[in-house]
Motif scaffolding. Structure first.
Motif, PDB file in Angstrom:
ATOM      1  N   TYR A 108       0.852  -1.183   0.000  1.00 40.88           N
ATOM      2  CA  TYR A 108       0.000   0.000   0.000  1.00 40.88           C
ATOM      3  C   TYR A 108       0.890   1.234   0.000  1.00 40.88           C
ATOM      4  CZ  TYR A 108      -4.039  -2.927   1.032  1.00 40.88           C
ATOM      5  OH  TYR A 108      -5.037  -3.869   0.959  1.00 40.88           O
ATOM      6  N   GLY A 109       0.708   2.077  -0.991  1.00 42.63           N
ATOM      7  CA  GLY A 109       1.481   3.306  -1.071  1.00 42.63           C
ATOM      8  C   GLY A 109       0.568   4.457  -1.424  1.00 42.63           C
ATOM      9  N   ASN A 110       0.996   5.670  -1.133  1.00 47.24           N
ATOM     10  CA  ASN A 110       0.132   6.829  -1.378  1.00 47.24           C
ATOM     11  C   ASN A 110       0.833   7.871  -2.247  1.00 47.24           C
ATOM     12  OD1 ASN A 110       2.003   7.759   0.439  1.00 47.24           O
ATOM     13  ND2 ASN A 110       0.526   8.672   1.853  1.00 47.24           N
ATOM     14  N   ALA A 137       8.719   1.323 -18.581  1.00 42.07           N
ATOM     15  CA  ALA A 137       8.282   2.714 -18.538  1.00 42.07           C
ATOM     16  C   ALA A 137       9.381   3.634 -19.044  1.00 42.07           C
ATOM     17  CB  ALA A 137       7.884   3.096 -17.120  1.00 42.07           C
ATOM     18  N   GLN A 138       8.992   4.541 -19.902  1.00 44.75           N
ATOM     19  CA  GLN A 138       9.902   5.509 -20.500  1.00 44.75           C
ATOM     20  C   GLN A 138       9.565   6.911 -20.006  1.00 44.75           C
ATOM     21  OE1 GLN A 138      12.398   4.391 -22.363  1.00 44.75           O
ATOM     22  NE2 GLN A 138      11.627   2.267 -22.341  1.00 44.75           N
ATOM     23  N   PRO A 139      10.407   7.908 -20.295  1.00 44.04           N
ATOM     24  CA  PRO A 139      10.111   9.275 -19.856  1.00 44.04           C
ATOM     25  C   PRO A 139       8.707   9.718 -20.258  1.00 44.04           C
ATOM     26  CG  PRO A 139      12.365   9.166 -20.629  1.00 44.04           C
ATOM     27  CD  PRO A 139      11.747   7.827 -20.931  1.00 44.04           C
ATOM     28  N   GLY A 140       7.993  10.260 -19.286  1.00 42.27           N
ATOM     29  CA  GLY A 140       6.623  10.694 -19.499  1.00 42.27           C
ATOM     30  C   GLY A 140       5.596   9.739 -18.936  1.00 42.27           C
ATOM     31  N   ASP A 141       5.997   8.473 -18.712  1.00 45.62           N
ATOM     32  CA  ASP A 141       5.065   7.481 -18.184  1.00 45.62           C
ATOM     33  C   ASP A 141       4.834   7.705 -16.694  1.00 45.62           C
ATOM     34  OD1 ASP A 141       4.742   6.228 -20.621  1.00 45.62           O
ATOM     35  OD2 ASP A 141       6.327   4.757 -20.251  1.00 45.62           O
ATOM     36  N   MET A 142       3.610   7.403 -16.248  1.00 45.34           N
ATOM     37  CA  MET A 142       3.239   7.517 -14.842  1.00 45.34           C
ATOM     38  C   MET A 142       3.046   6.140 -14.236  1.00 45.34           C
ATOM     39  SD  MET A 142       0.693  10.790 -14.590  1.00 45.34           S
ATOM     40  CE  MET A 142      -0.219  10.393 -16.080  1.00 45.34           C
ATOM     41  N   LEU A 143       3.473   5.988 -12.992  1.00 40.31           N
ATOM     42  CA  LEU A 143       3.393   4.715 -12.296  1.00 40.31           C
ATOM     43  C   LEU A 143       2.775   4.933 -10.910  1.00 40.31           C
ATOM     44  CD1 LEU A 143       7.067   3.637 -13.036  1.00 40.31           C
ATOM     45  CD2 LEU A 143       5.043   2.969 -14.346  1.00 40.31           C
ATOM     46  N   GLY A 144       1.904   4.024 -10.502  1.00 38.74           N
ATOM     47  CA  GLY A 144       1.365   4.074  -9.149  1.00 38.74           C
ATOM     48  C   GLY A 144       0.143   4.935  -8.946  1.00 38.74           C
ATOM     49  N   GLU A 145      -0.408   5.494 -10.039  1.00 37.85           N
ATOM     50  CA  GLU A 145      -1.566   6.378  -9.857  1.00 37.85           C
ATOM     51  C   GLU A 145      -2.811   5.627  -9.408  1.00 37.85           C
ATOM     52  OE1 GLU A 145      -1.431   5.801 -14.420  1.00 37.85           O
ATOM     53  OE2 GLU A 145      -0.186   5.455 -12.658  1.00 37.85           O
ATOM     54  N   ALA A 193      -7.157   9.443 -14.508  1.00 34.18           N
ATOM     55  CA  ALA A 193      -8.087   8.326 -14.612  1.00 34.18           C
ATOM     56  C   ALA A 193      -8.210   7.846 -16.052  1.00 34.18           C
ATOM     57  CB  ALA A 193      -9.456   8.737 -14.073  1.00 34.18           C
ATOM     58  N   ARG A 194      -8.221   8.761 -16.993  1.00 32.97           N
ATOM     59  CA  ARG A 194      -8.334   8.392 -18.402  1.00 32.97           C
ATOM     60  C   ARG A 194      -7.108   7.610 -18.860  1.00 32.97           C
ATOM     61  NH1 ARG A 194      -9.809  13.380 -21.810  1.00 32.97           N
ATOM     62  NH2 ARG A 194     -11.647  13.158 -20.481  1.00 32.97           N
ATOM     63  N   LYS A 195      -5.931   8.099 -18.503  1.00 32.32           N
ATOM     64  CA  LYS A 195      -4.704   7.400 -18.889  1.00 32.32           C
ATOM     65  C   LYS A 195      -4.625   6.028 -18.214  1.00 32.32           C
ATOM     66  CE  LYS A 195      -0.789   9.615 -19.045  1.00 32.32           C
ATOM     67  NZ  LYS A 195      -0.382   9.427 -20.437  1.00 32.32           N
ATOM     68  N   LEU A 196      -5.035   5.972 -16.960  1.00 34.45           N
ATOM     69  CA  LEU A 196      -5.000   4.714 -16.223  1.00 34.45           C
ATOM     70  C   LEU A 196      -5.932   3.688 -16.855  1.00 34.45           C
ATOM     71  CD1 LEU A 196      -4.181   2.998 -13.803  1.00 34.45           C
ATOM     72  CD2 LEU A 196      -5.956   4.139 -12.478  1.00 34.45           C
ATOM     73  N   SER A 197      -7.116   4.114 -17.233  1.00 35.08           N
ATOM     74  CA  SER A 197      -8.079   3.206 -17.852  1.00 35.08           C
ATOM     75  C   SER A 197      -7.519   2.613 -19.136  1.00 35.08           C
ATOM     76  CB  SER A 197      -9.380   3.957 -18.137  1.00 35.08           C
ATOM     77  OG  SER A 197     -10.294   3.118 -18.814  1.00 35.08           O
ATOM     78  N   LEU A 198      -6.923   3.431 -19.958  1.00 34.29           N
ATOM     79  CA  LEU A 198      -6.364   2.948 -21.218  1.00 34.29           C
ATOM     80  C   LEU A 198      -5.224   1.969 -20.980  1.00 34.29           C
ATOM     81  CD1 LEU A 198      -6.345   6.297 -23.230  1.00 34.29           C
ATOM     82  CD2 LEU A 198      -7.842   4.329 -23.606  1.00 34.29           C
ATOM     83  N   ARG A 199      -4.379   2.275 -19.987  1.00 33.96           N
ATOM     84  CA  ARG A 199      -3.247   1.392 -19.720  1.00 33.96           C
ATOM     85  C   ARG A 199      -3.702   0.048 -19.162  1.00 33.96           C
ATOM     86  NH1 ARG A 199       0.313   4.094 -16.015  1.00 33.96           N
ATOM     87  NH2 ARG A 199      -0.158   2.674 -14.322  1.00 33.96           N
ATOM     88  N   LEU A 200      -4.697   0.069 -18.282  1.00 34.71           N
ATOM     89  CA  LEU A 200      -5.187  -1.184 -17.717  1.00 34.71           C
ATOM     90  C   LEU A 200      -5.831  -2.062 -18.781  1.00 34.71           C
ATOM     91  CD1 LEU A 200      -6.659  -0.138 -14.262  1.00 34.71           C
ATOM     92  CD2 LEU A 200      -4.529  -1.339 -14.744  1.00 34.71           C
ATOM     93  N   ARG A 201      -6.503  -1.442 -19.743  1.00 31.81           N
ATOM     94  CA  ARG A 201      -7.082  -2.220 -20.835  1.00 31.81           C
ATOM     95  C   ARG A 201      -5.980  -2.915 -21.640  1.00 31.81           C
ATOM     96  NH1 ARG A 201     -12.480  -1.128 -21.908  1.00 31.81           N
ATOM     97  NH2 ARG A 201     -13.342   0.688 -20.813  1.00 31.81           N
ATOM     98  N   ALA A 202      -4.879  -2.179 -21.877  1.00 34.69           N
ATOM     99  CA  ALA A 202      -3.775  -2.763 -22.627  1.00 34.69           C
ATOM    100  C   ALA A 202      -3.102  -3.884 -21.845  1.00 34.69           C
ATOM    101  CB  ALA A 202      -2.746  -1.662 -22.962  1.00 34.69           C
TER     102      ALA A 202
END
Length: 212
Positions: A108-110, A137-145, A193-202
Motif C-alpha cells: 500500500y502506497g500513497n 516505462a519511458q520518460p513521461g510514463d506515470m506509475l502508481g496512480e 483516470a483516463r490514462k490509467l483506464s487505457l493502460r489497464l485495458r492494454a
C-alpha cells in the motif's frame, strides 16, 4: 469518480484559507484509513526514498522536464502551459540509481511517480508464481496512480533499469492542490483516470493473450 470530481470542483471557503500545513478535505491523504489500511502497512514516498537512496533533484530541472514531457503527451497536454507550471509545485523531484525497487507489488502506497529520464521495469508476479514483464516505462510514463486514486494495493512492481530522474506526487501533495487549485486538481484527476483506464485495458489484453 464523480464524487471525487464534485469535491474537487467545490471552491475552498474564504473563512478557511488554504495552507501548506492544513487541508480541509484530506480526501487522498486519509483514503487509506477509510479502507481499513493500518498506518504501518502504508509505504509513503519519504520512506521509499530513504530505502532506495533517492537524491533530491532541483525543482528547476525537475519542473522543466515535467513540463516538456507533459506538453507532448496526448492527454496531459490538455492542461495549458500556465496550468502545467502550477501543477509542478505540488511535486517532489528526485534521482534514483539503477536496480532500485521504487514500487512493490501488493504493498500500500500513497504516491505516484512520473518517469522524467531513464527506464523502469513494470513486472507482475502471476498467481501461479511466474514473474512477467508487463512493460518498460519511458520518460513521461506515470506509475502508481491507481493506488493514489482508489486506495488499493499496488498492482505491479516497478524498478529502475537505469539511473532515473522522477517526479513524485503524494496524497498530501494532491490534497494541497485540491485546496489551493481545485479546478486544476479536478482536471488532473480526470486525465490521470483516463490514462490509467487505457493502460489497464492494454495490460489486461496482454495478460489474456499470454496466459499459460
Amino acid at each position: 469518480m464523480k464524487g471525487i470530481l464534485s469535491l474537487l470542483r467545490t471552491k475552498p471557503r474564504k473563512t478557511q484559507p488554504a495552507s501548506p500545513h492544513h487541508t480541509d478535505s484530506m480526501l487522498f491523504a486519509s483514503a487509506f484509513a477509510h479502507q481499513g489500511v493500518d498506518d504501518e502497512m502504508l509505504v509513503p514516498w519519504e520512506a521509499r526514498a530513504v530505502e532506495v537512496g533517492a537524491q533530491r533533484l532541483s525543482a528547476h530541472r525537475g519542473g522543466k522536464l515535467l513540463r516538456h514531457l507533459w506538453a507532448k503527451d496526448k492527454y496531459m497536454a490538455q492542461l495549458d502551459k500556465g496550468a502545467l507550471a502550477r501543477v509542478e509545485r505540488f511535486f517532489e523531484f528526485a534521482t534514483i540509481a539503477a536496480h532500485r525497487d521504487v514500487i512493490r507489488q501488493d504493498e500500500y502506497g500513497n504516491f505516484l511517480v512520473v518517469v522524467l529520464t531513464g527506464t523502469m521495469a513494470i513486472d507482475r508476479i502471476q498467481p501461479w508464481g511466474k514473474q512477467r514483464r508487463l512493460a518498460e516505462a519511458q520518460p513521461g510514463d506515470m506509475l502508481g496512480e491507481m493506488s493514489l486514486l482508489d486506495s488499493g494495493s499496488r498492482f505491479s512492481a516497478c524498478a529502475t533499469l537505469t539511473p532515473c530522474e522522477v517526479a513524485v506526487l503524494s496524497a498530501e501533495g494532491m490534497d494541497e492542490m485540491m485546496n489551493e487549485e481545485p479546478q486544476l486538481a479536478a482536471s488532473l484527476v480526470t486525465l490521470l483516470a483516463r490514462k490509467l483506464s487505457l493502460r489497464l485495458r492494454a495490460v489486461s489484453a496482454n495478460l489474456s493473450d499470454n496466459q499459460e
